[in-house]
Design an enzyme around this catalytic site. Structure first.
Site, mmCIF file in Angstrom:
data_model
loop_
_atom_site.group_PDB
_atom_site.id
_atom_site.type_symbol
_atom_site.label_atom_id
_atom_site.label_comp_id
_atom_site.label_asym_id
_atom_site.label_seq_id
_atom_site.Cartn_x
_atom_site.Cartn_y
_atom_site.Cartn_z
ATOM 1 N N TYR A 14 0.812 -1.217 0.000
ATOM 2 C CA TYR A 14 0.000 0.000 0.000
ATOM 3 C C TYR A 14 0.849 1.273 0.000
ATOM 4 O O TYR A 14 0.306 2.371 -0.099
ATOM 5 C CB TYR A 14 -0.898 0.037 1.242
ATOM 6 C CG TYR A 14 -1.901 -1.091 1.331
ATOM 7 C CD1 TYR A 14 -3.105 -1.043 0.634
ATOM 8 C CD2 TYR A 14 -1.641 -2.206 2.116
ATOM 9 C CE1 TYR A 14 -4.021 -2.071 0.716
ATOM 10 C CE2 TYR A 14 -2.556 -3.246 2.209
ATOM 11 C CZ TYR A 14 -3.749 -3.180 1.512
ATOM 12 O OH TYR A 14 -4.659 -4.205 1.590
ATOM 13 N N HIS A 19 -4.200 6.678 -1.153
ATOM 14 C CA HIS A 19 -4.789 6.628 0.181
ATOM 15 C C HIS A 19 -3.726 6.795 1.279
ATOM 16 O O HIS A 19 -4.072 7.057 2.431
ATOM 17 C CB HIS A 19 -5.493 5.281 0.358
ATOM 18 C CG HIS A 19 -6.785 5.349 1.118
ATOM 19 N ND1 HIS A 19 -7.548 6.494 1.244
ATOM 20 C CD2 HIS A 19 -7.468 4.388 1.812
ATOM 21 C CE1 HIS A 19 -8.634 6.233 1.964
ATOM 22 N NE2 HIS A 19 -8.600 4.970 2.328
ATOM 23 N N ASN A 66 -9.703 1.809 8.288
ATOM 24 C CA ASN A 66 -11.038 1.807 8.892
ATOM 25 C C ASN A 66 -11.036 1.795 10.417
ATOM 26 O O ASN A 66 -12.064 2.086 11.038
ATOM 27 C CB ASN A 66 -11.834 0.596 8.398
ATOM 28 C CG ASN A 66 -12.114 0.668 6.909
ATOM 29 O OD1 ASN A 66 -11.691 1.599 6.236
ATOM 30 N ND2 ASN A 66 -12.824 -0.321 6.400
ATOM 31 N N ASP A 91 -5.947 11.924 2.744
ATOM 32 C CA ASP A 91 -6.257 12.139 1.328
ATOM 33 C C ASP A 91 -7.667 12.688 1.190
ATOM 34 O O ASP A 91 -8.546 12.391 1.988
ATOM 35 C CB ASP A 91 -6.114 10.831 0.550
ATOM 36 C CG ASP A 91 -7.025 9.732 1.089
ATOM 37 O OD1 ASP A 91 -6.879 9.379 2.283
ATOM 38 O OD2 ASP A 91 -7.874 9.220 0.333
ATOM 39 N N ASN A 112 -13.186 6.890 5.673
ATOM 40 C CA ASN A 112 -13.303 5.894 6.740
ATOM 41 C C ASN A 112 -12.319 6.107 7.881
ATOM 42 O O ASN A 112 -12.612 5.778 9.027
ATOM 43 C CB ASN A 112 -13.139 4.487 6.171
ATOM 44 C CG ASN A 112 -14.339 4.062 5.345
ATOM 45 O OD1 ASN A 112 -15.462 4.489 5.605
ATOM 46 N ND2 ASN A 112 -14.115 3.231 4.338
#
Length: 270
Positions: A14, A19, A66, A91, A112
């Site tokens: 990631y 994000h 989350n 973001d 989230n």
């Protein structure tokens, strides 16, 4: 003490995602301001340092986006940091790439990570919204935020934005949100240099208006241009005006005489 939270998802898979721009900003803040090493605590990674005379903790939650509020909540309770002294970098789909806005309190806007922090800690914190742009179609949002920044973005506006945030963070710590936004914006998109004003171009025909005055010698067929201007053209090798005069010479003896006199004076072959 201030808590600066960069939001993102843990793991190398990631790391380059849109994000994860909050993680990227957190890393640059720690590097630029020579914070201590990252330590795994509070379900995340924490680094400690000082900015603008204030003690600052930088946190990267490793709970996945989350559940970010769980990690943030642990830090706040341990250090007894007021929620008003929390700054969250995240973001923002609703801002163009490279744009930045500071927002105090308010809703989570569907993010989230913010939703989780709101639920665990409250809403009275500052959000640093980092624009990544919207793909234009709701169905493409998931792939957009979890997609990597392009090479041109990384070396262009993204690098400038991350550097600007780290450089100007002392203004944010001091409470000057407006100056922070303004300074970062100028670093990402420098103001265009002022172009010196030039005199307006002379209107067409102005240079030849003198030829209309009484007593001026003019050449027929040269649209009112005076003789001196025609001579300048010939003397510099120009042929435009001489060619314009030639057809009239056949019909006007006086014009032909004048043209021949000029040609003879400058050694031109007729």
């Amino acid at each position: 003490m201030f808590l600066v939270v960069g939001l993102g998802n843990p793991g190398s898979g990631y790391a380059g995602n849109r994000h994860n721009i909050g993680f990227m900003a957190a890393d640059e803040i720690v590097r630029r301001h020579s914070f201590g090493p990252w330590r795994r605590k509070f379900q995340g990674q924490v680094a400690e340092g000082e900015i603008a005379g204030s003690k600052v903790l930088v946190l990267k939650p490793e709970t996945f986006m989350n559940l970010s509020g769980q990690s943030v909540g642990e830090v706040l309770r341990f250090y007894k940091i007021p929620i008003e002294d929390v700054i969250v970098l995240h973001d923002e789909l609703d801002l163009p790439p490279g744009k930045l806005r500071v927002k105090r309190a308010g809703g989570h806007g569907g993010h989230n990570g913010l939703r989780s922090i709101d639920a665990h800690c409250g809403k009275e914190y500052r959000r640093i919204r980092l624009g990544i742009g919207h793909p234009g179609d709701k169905a493409r949002v998931h792939g957009h935020v979890l997609g990597d920044f392009s090479k041109s973005e990384q070396t262009g506006w993204l690098s400038a934005l991350i550097d600007g945030i780290a450089q100007e963070l002392p203004r944010l710590i001091a409470g000057d949100d407006s100056a922070f936004m303004s300074k970062v914006a100028n670093l990402v998109t420098p103001p265009k240099p002022r172009v010196p004003k030039t005199p307006k171009a002379e209107k067409a025909g102005k240079a030849t208006s003198a030829g209309k005055n009484k007593g001026d010698a003019t050449l027929p067929g040269a649209a009112g241009a005076d003789a001196s201007e025609a001579i300048d053209d010939i003397g510099t090798g120009g042929v435009g005006r001489a060619e314009m005069v030639a057809p009239d010479d056949k019909q006007n003896g006086a014009s032909s005489t004048m043209a021949q006199a000029l040609a003879k004076a400058f050694g031109l072959k007729k």
